[in-house]
Design an enzyme around this catalytic site. Structure first.
Site, PDB file in Angstrom:
ATOM      1  N   GLY A  15       3.239  -2.358 -25.722  1.00  0.00           N
ATOM      2  CA  GLY A  15       3.352  -3.569 -26.554  1.00  0.00           C
ATOM      3  C   GLY A  15       4.201  -4.616 -25.849  1.00  0.00           C
ATOM      4  N   ARG A  76      -2.734  -1.082 -23.026  1.00  0.00           N
ATOM      5  CA  ARG A  76      -2.587   0.374 -23.119  1.00  0.00           C
ATOM      6  C   ARG A  76      -3.801   0.939 -22.385  1.00  0.00           C
ATOM      7  NH1 ARG A  76      -0.400  -1.156 -28.541  1.00  0.00           N
ATOM      8  NH2 ARG A  76       1.822  -0.774 -28.338  1.00  0.00           N
ATOM      9  N   ASP A 107       8.763   3.790 -23.930  1.00  0.00           N
ATOM     10  CA  ASP A 107       8.852   5.178 -23.438  1.00  0.00           C
ATOM     11  C   ASP A 107       7.500   5.714 -22.976  1.00  0.00           C
ATOM     12  OD1 ASP A 107       7.987   5.185 -26.059  1.00  0.00           O
ATOM     13  OD2 ASP A 107       8.944   7.085 -26.556  1.00  0.00           O
ATOM     14  N   THR A 130      10.760  -3.368 -25.280  1.00  0.00           N
ATOM     15  CA  THR A 130      10.090  -3.062 -26.552  1.00  0.00           C
ATOM     16  C   THR A 130      10.915  -3.620 -27.694  1.00  0.00           C
ATOM     17  OG1 THR A 130       9.535  -1.307 -28.134  1.00  0.00           O
ATOM     18  CG2 THR A 130      11.143  -0.726 -26.454  1.00  0.00           C
ATOM     19  N   ASP A 132      11.099  -2.316 -30.473  1.00  0.00           N
ATOM     20  CA  ASP A 132      11.475  -1.216 -31.376  1.00  0.00           C
ATOM     21  C   ASP A 132      12.879  -0.657 -31.148  1.00  0.00           C
ATOM     22  OD1 ASP A 132       8.863  -1.464 -32.251  1.00  0.00           O
ATOM     23  OD2 ASP A 132       8.117   0.168 -30.995  1.00  0.00           O
ATOM     24  N   ASP A 134      13.750   1.858 -29.419  1.00  0.00           N
ATOM     25  CA  ASP A 134      13.683   3.302 -29.697  1.00  0.00           C
ATOM     26  C   ASP A 134      13.857   4.124 -28.417  1.00  0.00           C
ATOM     27  OD1 ASP A 134      11.350   2.438 -28.532  1.00  0.00           O
ATOM     28  OD2 ASP A 134      10.017   3.547 -29.854  1.00  0.00           O
ATOM     29  N   ARG A 176       7.503   0.928 -35.119  1.00  0.00           N
ATOM     30  CA  ARG A 176       6.802   2.202 -34.880  1.00  0.00           C
ATOM     31  C   ARG A 176       7.515   3.326 -35.638  1.00  0.00           C
ATOM     32  NH1 ARG A 176       3.029   3.390 -30.280  1.00  0.00           N
ATOM     33  NH2 ARG A 176       3.717   1.476 -29.323  1.00  0.00           N
TER      34      ARG A 176
HETATM   35  P1  ADP Z   1       5.003   1.831 -24.769  1.00  0.00           P
HETATM   36  O1  ADP Z   1       5.256   1.802 -23.314  1.00  0.00           O
HETATM   37  O2  ADP Z   1       5.284   0.517 -25.432  1.00  0.00           O
HETATM   38  O3  ADP Z   1       5.683   3.006 -25.439  1.00  0.00           O
HETATM   39  P2  ADP Z   1       2.447   3.216 -24.972  1.00  0.00           P
HETATM   40  O4  ADP Z   1       3.041   4.464 -25.567  1.00  0.00           O
HETATM   41  O5  ADP Z   1       1.211   2.696 -25.611  1.00  0.00           O
HETATM   42  O6  ADP Z   1       3.433   1.993 -24.978  1.00  0.00           O
HETATM   43  O7  ADP Z   1       2.183   3.510 -23.423  1.00  0.00           O
HETATM   44  C1  ADP Z   1       1.686   2.501 -22.560  1.00  0.00           C
HETATM   45  C2  ADP Z   1       0.799   3.113 -21.527  1.00  0.00           C
HETATM   46  O8  ADP Z   1       1.544   4.009 -20.698  1.00  0.00           O
HETATM   47  C3  ADP Z   1      -0.352   3.975 -22.055  1.00  0.00           C
HETATM   48  O9  ADP Z   1      -1.447   3.221 -22.496  1.00  0.00           O
HETATM   49  C4  ADP Z   1      -0.701   4.760 -20.801  1.00  0.00           C
HETATM   50  O10 ADP Z   1      -1.438   3.993 -19.897  1.00  0.00           O
HETATM   51  C5  ADP Z   1       0.697   5.038 -20.210  1.00  0.00           C
HETATM   52  N1  ADP Z   1       1.180   6.347 -20.705  1.00  0.00           N
HETATM   53  C6  ADP Z   1       1.795   6.636 -21.870  1.00  0.00           C
HETATM   54  N2  ADP Z   1       2.061   7.946 -21.975  1.00  0.00           N
HETATM   55  C7  ADP Z   1       1.582   8.524 -20.853  1.00  0.00           C
HETATM   56  C8  ADP Z   1       1.521   9.877 -20.359  1.00  0.00           C
HETATM   57  N3  ADP Z   1       2.009  10.900 -21.066  1.00  0.00           N
HETATM   58  N4  ADP Z   1       0.937  10.076 -19.160  1.00  0.00           N
HETATM   59  C9  ADP Z   1       0.443   9.059 -18.437  1.00  0.00           C
HETATM   60  N5  ADP Z   1       0.467   7.776 -18.845  1.00  0.00           N
HETATM   61  C10 ADP Z   1       1.007   7.510 -20.022  1.00  0.00           C
HETATM   62  O1  F6P Z   2       5.918  -0.875 -29.976  1.00  0.00           O
HETATM   63  C1  F6P Z   2       5.885  -2.207 -30.409  1.00  0.00           C
HETATM   64  C2  F6P Z   2       5.026  -2.330 -31.654  1.00  0.00           C
HETATM   65  O2  F6P Z   2       5.014  -3.689 -32.032  1.00  0.00           O
HETATM   66  C3  F6P Z   2       5.442  -1.438 -32.827  1.00  0.00           C
HETATM   67  O3  F6P Z   2       6.541  -1.974 -33.524  1.00  0.00           O
HETATM   68  C4  F6P Z   2       4.174  -1.386 -33.611  1.00  0.00           C
HETATM   69  O4  F6P Z   2       4.078  -0.205 -34.355  1.00  0.00           O
HETATM   70  C5  F6P Z   2       3.112  -1.404 -32.544  1.00  0.00           C
HETATM   71  O5  F6P Z   2       3.708  -1.927 -31.361  1.00  0.00           O
HETATM   72  C6  F6P Z   2       1.892  -2.216 -32.897  1.00  0.00           C
HETATM   73  O6  F6P Z   2       0.980  -2.049 -31.882  1.00  0.00           O
HETATM   74  P1  F6P Z   2      -0.352  -2.923 -31.671  1.00  0.00           P
HETATM   75  O7  F6P Z   2      -0.030  -3.922 -30.629  1.00  0.00           O
HETATM   76  O8  F6P Z   2      -1.342  -1.936 -31.185  1.00  0.00           O
HETATM   77  O9  F6P Z   2      -0.704  -3.543 -32.971  1.00  0.00           O
END
Ligand code: ADP
Ligand code: F6P
Length: 325
Positions: A15, A76, A107, A130, A132, A134, A176
């Site tokens: 995000g 993502r 994360d 982020t 969040d 978190d 989240r």
């Molecule tokens: P954020 O970084 O905001 O927590 P996401 O959890 O959606 O967002 O993760 C972003 C991207 O990081 C995912 O779409 C994917 O490409 C990569 N990613 C997340 N978790 C993993 C994982 N366990 N292994 C490999 N790539 C990952």
């Molecule tokens: O992680 C950032 C965040 O804005 C969260 O607060 C929320 O749950 C989520 O992303 C929303 O994701 P999307 O961009 O898929 O609507």
């Protein structure tokens, strides 16, 4: 001996968060200052896999420190979860000679970076971006302060209309699975109740508290609920059923919290973290997340940064209870 990092790639992933542009700017300009070549990787890990990678110059990041979103776009990327996807991504980095990465994201993005660094031995530095907040190992994440201030501004406005009509508002904020946006914005707006996933909500206590207020003719109530707790509509349904006399409305703030010009605080931490990311690559401090703890740079190994969450202090929960009584 570790080889010298000479060409670095920077990407934003997951995000978006206000302040990401300030971080990109800091990485690009610090890299160039140190004689490095810097590349922007578009749309997070998707651009790494699709070879959508562009050279960055000092001018590429002019006039962006004040802008929300991210000039590199974000995404993502499902393919990156698979080894084959990461192998393809690394192949593209190798062709360009990129031998260091700065990943600005949450994360999930760090989990991906950690795997890539382990499988292909490329140094990765994570910057917590982020709204969040978190992520453990940092007092603040890039974007949180802006998101909270946006929420505060919106909730203040809602209180005006709530007050005019003697209404009860249930306002849902993002975060989240984490309750930080709710907690900070709720305390700062004097919310009567704050519902967060880190603390189990006692519905009976909530309803009884509202009934007690009704008896005291206190009809204006703001309940801030984190999206990771129960949804605002759910809370509204319970209240409407148990207290039919309450004039109840719901407002879900949604993605407004993710946009807008970053606050001074977010621009500042993003600039410090971006600078420190490049310094870390130069000094050989690899595979860490850069955080700020007690106003000092703090380095957490990526594998730890992906596991731990920040903890909500009991003191804060006590403050909520006392100030809302
Ligand atoms: P954020 O970084 O905001 O927590 P996401 O959890 O959606 O967002 O993760 C972003 C991207 O990081 C995912 O779409 C994917 O490409 C990569 N990613 C997340 N978790 C993993 C994982 N366990 N292994 C490999 N790539 C990952
Ligand atoms: O992680 C950032 C965040 O804005 C969260 O607060 C929320 O749950 C989520 O992303 C929303 O994701 P999307 O961009 O898929 O609507």
């Amino acid at each position: 001996m570790e080889s010298k990092v000479t060409k670095i790639g920077v990407l934003t992933s997951g995000g978006d968060a206000p302040g990401m542009n300030a971080a990109i700017r800091a990485v690009v300009r610090t890299g160039i200052y140190n004689g490095m070549e810097v590349f922007g990787i578009m749309r997070g890990y998707s651009g790494m896999i699709d070879n959508d990678i562009v050279p960055m110059h000092s001018r590429s990041v002019a006039n962006i420190i004040q802008r929300g979103g991210t000039i590199l776009k974000t995404a993502r990327c499902k393919e990156f979860f698979e080894y084959e996807g990461r192998k393809k991504a690394y192949g593209n980095l190798k062709k360009l000679g990129i031998n260091g990465l700065v990943i600005i994201g949450g994360d999930g993005s760090f989990r991906g970076a950690h795997k890539l660094s382990e499988e292909f031995d490329i140094p990765c530095i994570g910057l917590p971006g982020t709204i969040d907040k978190d992520i453990a190992g940092t007092d603040f994440t890039i974007g949180f302060d802006t998101a909270v201030n946006t929420a505060v501004e919106a909730i203040d406005k809602i209180r005006d209309t709530a007050d005019a009509h003697d209404r009860l508002f249930i306002i849902e904020v993002m975060g989240r699975d984490a309750g930080y946006i709710a907690l900070h914005s709720g305390i700062a707006t004097g919310a009567e109740n704050i519902l967060i996933p880190e603390r189990k909500t006692d519905i009976e206590e909530l309803v009884n508290g509202l009934l007690e207020k009704e008896r005291r003719r206190k009809l204006v109530n703001i309940i801030v609920v984190a999206e990771g707790d129960r949804g605002a509509e759910d809370v509204a349904d319970i209240i409407k059923e148990r207290i039919p006399s309450a004039d109840t409305r719901v407002c879900v703030l949604g993605h407004i919290q993710r946009g807008g010009a970053p606050t001074c605080m977010d621009r500042l931490i993003a600039s410090r973290m971006g600078y420190s990311a490049v310094e870390s690559l130069i000094e050989g401090r690899h595979n860490v997340m850069i955080g700020i703890v007690n106003n000092k740079m703090h380095y957490t190994p990526l594998e730890k940064a992906v596991k731990a969450k920040q903890k909500i202090s009991d003191d804060w929960l006590k403050i909520v209870k006392i100030l809302a009584s």
